[in-house]
Design a protein around this motif. Structure first.
Motif, short mmCIF file in Angstrom:
data_model
loop_
_atom_site.label_atom_id
_atom_site.label_comp_id
_atom_site.label_asym_id
_atom_site.label_seq_id
_atom_site.Cartn_x
_atom_site.Cartn_y
_atom_site.Cartn_z
N GLY A 152 -15.51 2.50 19.88
CA GLY A 152 -16.74 2.91 19.19
C GLY A 152 -17.11 1.93 18.09
O GLY A 152 -18.27 1.53 17.93
N THR A 153 -16.10 1.49 17.34
CA THR A 153 -16.34 0.51 16.27
C THR A 153 -16.84 -0.80 16.88
O THR A 153 -17.77 -1.43 16.35
CB THR A 153 -15.06 0.25 15.45
N ALA A 154 -16.24 -1.21 18.00
CA ALA A 154 -16.66 -2.45 18.67
C ALA A 154 -18.15 -2.37 19.04
O ALA A 154 -18.91 -3.32 18.82
CB ALA A 154 -15.82 -2.67 19.93
N ASP A 178 -19.17 1.19 3.43
CA ASP A 178 -18.47 1.55 4.67
C ASP A 178 -17.71 2.83 4.35
O ASP A 178 -16.70 2.80 3.65
CB ASP A 178 -17.52 0.41 5.08
N TYR A 179 -18.22 3.97 4.84
CA TYR A 179 -17.60 5.26 4.51
C TYR A 179 -16.57 5.63 5.59
O TYR A 179 -16.91 5.72 6.77
CB TYR A 179 -18.67 6.35 4.42
N GLY A 180 -15.32 5.89 5.18
CA GLY A 180 -14.22 6.13 6.13
C GLY A 180 -13.79 4.80 6.71
O GLY A 180 -13.86 4.57 7.91
N CYS A 181 -13.30 3.90 5.82
CA CYS A 181 -13.16 2.48 6.19
C CYS A 181 -11.94 2.17 7.03
O CYS A 181 -11.88 1.09 7.65
CB CYS A 181 -13.17 1.62 4.93
N MET A 222 -14.75 3.05 1.36
CA MET A 222 -14.16 4.27 0.85
C MET A 222 -13.37 4.99 1.95
O MET A 222 -13.81 5.04 3.09
CB MET A 222 -15.29 5.18 0.36
N ASP A 223 -12.21 5.54 1.60
CA ASP A 223 -11.44 6.33 2.56
C ASP A 223 -10.60 7.35 1.78
O ASP A 223 -10.22 7.10 0.65
CB ASP A 223 -10.53 5.45 3.42
N VAL A 224 -10.30 8.47 2.43
CA VAL A 224 -9.49 9.50 1.82
C VAL A 224 -8.00 9.15 1.89
O VAL A 224 -7.19 9.67 1.11
CB VAL A 224 -9.75 10.86 2.52
N SER A 257 -11.40 8.19 -1.96
CA SER A 257 -12.10 9.44 -2.24
C SER A 257 -12.31 10.22 -0.95
O SER A 257 -12.33 9.65 0.14
CB SER A 257 -13.45 9.17 -2.88
N ASP A 258 -12.48 11.54 -1.09
CA ASP A 258 -12.79 12.35 0.09
C ASP A 258 -14.28 12.70 0.12
O ASP A 258 -14.71 13.48 0.95
CB ASP A 258 -11.94 13.62 0.12
N THR A 259 -15.05 12.13 -0.80
CA THR A 259 -16.48 12.40 -0.80
C THR A 259 -17.26 11.17 -1.22
O THR A 259 -16.87 10.47 -2.16
CB THR A 259 -16.85 13.61 -1.69
C1 LIG Z 1 -13.00 7.17 12.90
S1 LIG Z 1 -12.08 6.47 11.55
C2 LIG Z 1 -13.03 4.97 11.27
C3 LIG Z 1 -12.23 3.88 10.59
C4 LIG Z 1 -12.92 2.52 10.50
N1 LIG Z 1 -14.21 2.62 9.85
C5 LIG Z 1 -13.09 1.91 11.88
O1 LIG Z 1 -14.19 2.02 12.43
O2 LIG Z 1 -12.12 1.34 12.41
C6 LIG Z 1 -12.54 7.55 10.23
C7 LIG Z 1 -11.88 7.28 8.89
O3 LIG Z 1 -12.36 8.29 7.99
C8 LIG Z 1 -11.32 8.60 7.09
N2 LIG Z 1 -11.62 9.92 6.50
C9 LIG Z 1 -11.27 11.15 6.95
N3 LIG Z 1 -11.73 12.10 6.12
C10 LIG Z 1 -12.39 11.47 5.12
C11 LIG Z 1 -13.07 11.89 3.94
N4 LIG Z 1 -13.19 13.19 3.63
N5 LIG Z 1 -13.61 10.96 3.12
C12 LIG Z 1 -13.48 9.63 3.42
N6 LIG Z 1 -12.84 9.17 4.51
C13 LIG Z 1 -12.30 10.06 5.35
C14 LIG Z 1 -10.05 8.52 7.92
O4 LIG Z 1 -8.92 8.35 7.09
C15 LIG Z 1 -10.38 7.33 8.84
O5 LIG Z 1 -9.87 6.15 8.29
#
Ligand SMILES: C[S@@+](CC[C@H](N)C(=O)[O-])C[C@H]1O[C@@H](n2cnc3c(N)ncnc32)[C@H](O)[C@@H]1O
Length: 351
Positions: free
Chosen positions: A183-185, A204-207, A226-228, A252-254
Motif C-alpha cells: 500500500g505504501t509503495a 507523515d501521520y503514523g510514520c 508522528m507515531d504512537v 504522539s497518539d493524536t
Molecule cells: C499502516 S502503518 C504505516 C507506517 C508507515 N507510514 C508506512 O507506510 O510504512 C500505521 C502506523 O501508525 C502507527 N499508529 C497506530 N496508532 C497510532 C496513533 N494513535 N497515532 C499515531 N500513530 C499511530 C503505527 O504504529 C504504525 O507505525
C-alpha cells in the motif's frame, strides 16, 4: 495481518495477577515492558499507565525505545509482540533490566507462538522455564536470569533495507521493518516532485520506519513525522539520519500534538486493534486533520479498498477525490487544490 490481541493479553494478566504478585519479594520492584492497555495494569497496582507508555514499572512510567531502569528490578514482565525477532529484542531488554536471580515473566498469545518465545526466554536467561498459567488465548512463562548480561541496548537490533537509494532503518516489530508495504509503495507513486513543490510543509501521520517521511523529505519537503510507537519514532529518526535528511519526529497518539500547520498531511493510517479492524484511530485522525492544515491544505492517504474513508473525509472536507486506485488500494485526497498526479489511476495489472 496478525497483530497482538490487547484484550486477550489483558485477560491473561488479570487472571495471573495473584500468581505474579506472589513471586515479587516484599517491597520489590517490578517493570512491565510494552504493557497492554486497560484493566490488568490497574489490577497490578500501578498508577498512571496509559497506552502511550511503552514501558511501565513500579518506579514510574516511561516512553522510550529501550527500557533502562536506574537500578535493576526484581521482576520484569514482557508482553509478547508479534514477530519472533521483536520478542527476542524485548527479552534482551528485560535481561538488561532485571537483577541476577530475578524473574522475567513472558505473557503471550498461543496464536502468535508463545511456546517458541518461551524457548527464547530460556535461552536469554540461561535457566529452565516454568509455565505460570494460561487463559483462553494465551499462556505465561517465567525464568530467572542466571547471570549478569553485558548491556548492549538497541545497537544489535537495527535492520535496514533500501528503497530507490534510500536506506530505511528499522527496529523489529515496526511496520514494514523488513520490506516496503504494498500500500505504501502504491502511495509513493502519487508523491512526486510536483506534489512536494506545491506542498512544502508536510506531515507523515503514523510514520512507522519513516518511509513516506524520507521519500518526501528527499524531494525537498519540510517534514514532520508522528507515531504512537517509541520503536517507530526511533526508526524514523534513524532513517532520516542515515540518509542525511532533516525530519522532525514526534511521539504522539493524536495529530493534535503537531507543532505547526501543514500544506499537506499524508498517511497510511493504522486500522487494526488486536485481531479486528478498528477504525477509531483513523476516524479521529481524519476528523482532527483539517485544523492542522493551512487554508487550502491537502490531506492524502492510502488504504485498502475495503476501508470506508471516503465518507468521513467528505464529511469533514466537503468533497473527496480518488487520486489513484488498483484492485487492492485506493489513494484518496481532500481539501486544497486537488490535482491528479502523473502516473495516477494505475490499473491492477500495472502493479
Ligand atoms: C499502516 S502503518 C504505516 C507506517 C508507515 N507510514 C508506512 O507506510 O510504512 C500505521 C502506523 O501508525 C502507527 N499508529 C497506530 N496508532 C497510532 C496513533 N494513535 N497515532 C499515531 N500513530 C499511530 C503505527 O504504529 C504504525 O507505525
Amino acid at each position: 495481518m496478525a497483530v497482538r490481541d490487547e484484550a486477550a493479553m489483558g485477560e491473561l494478566a488479570a487472571r495471573l495477577e495473584a500468581v505474579i504478585k506472589a513471586r515479587l519479594p516484599s517491597g520489590g520492584t517490578m517493570a512491565w515492558i510494552d504493557p497492554p492497555p486497560g484493566r490488568a495494569l490497574g489490577l497490578l497496582g500501578a498508577k498512571g499507565f496509559s497506552t502511550r507508555f511503552d514501558h511501565a514499572s513500579s518506579l514510574g512510567c516511561e516512553f522510550g525505545a529501550w527500557f533502562s531502569p536506574p537500578a535493576p528490578v526484581d521482576m520484569v514482565l514482557v508482553t509478547m509482540p508479534k514477530g519472533r525477532q521483536a520478542c527476542r529484542m524485548l527479552l534482551a531488554m528485560a535481561s538488561e533490566a532485571v537483577k541476577v536471580g530475578g524473574d522475567i515473566v513472558l505473557l503471550g498469545e498461543t496464536r502468535l507462538g508463545v511456546k517458541s518465545a518461551a524457548a527464547d526466554l530460556a535461552t536469554v536467561c540461561g535457566t529452565p522455564i516454568e509455565k505460570l498459567g494460561h487463559a483462553a488465548h494465551g499462556a505465561a512463562y517465567v525464568a530467572q536470569l542466571g547471570a549478569a548480561v553485558t548491556p548492549a541496548g538497541l545497537s544489535p537490533w537495527w535492520q535496514s533495507w533500501t528503497l530507490d537509494g534510500l536506506e530505511i532503518a528499522s527496529l523489529p516489530g515496526v511496520f514494514s521493518a523488513e520490506a516496503l508495504d504494498a500500500g505504501t509503495a502504491f502511495f509513493l507513486q502519487t508523491l512526486d516532485a510536483a506534489f512536494v513543490s506545491r506542498h512544502n510543509k508536510i506531515m507523515d501521520y503514523g510514520c512507522g520506519a519513516g518511509v513516506i517521511a524520507a521519500w518526501v523529505a528527499r524531494l525537498g519537503g519540510d517534514v514532520e513525522a508522528m507515531d504512537v510507537s517509541a520503536l517507530a519514532v526511533a526508526s524514523t529518526a534513524e532513517t532520516a539520519r542515515r540518509n542525511g535528511l532533516t525530519v522532525s519526529v514526534l511521539a504522539s497518539d493524536t495529530i493534535d500534538q503537531t507543532r505547526r500547520r501543514h500544506d499537506a498531511i499524508l498517511s497510511n493510517p493504522p486500522f487494526h486493534d488486536g485481531r479486528k479492524v478498528d477504525l477509531d484511530v483513523a476516524r479521529a485522525f481524519l476528523t482532527k486533520a483539517r485544523t492542522h492544515l493551512k487554508p487550502g491544505g491537502t490531506i492524502r492517504l492510502v488504504s485498502n479498498r475495503f476501508l470506508p474513508y471516503a465518507e468521513p473525509l467528505a464529511d469533514v472536507f466537503g468533497s473527496v477525490e480518488t487520486v489513484a486506485e488498483n484492485t487492492r488500494f485506493r489513494v484518496l485526497q481532500a481539501g486544497g487544490r486537488s490535482r491528479k498526479s502523473p502516473g495516477a489511476n494505475r490499473r491492477a495489472d500495472d502493479e
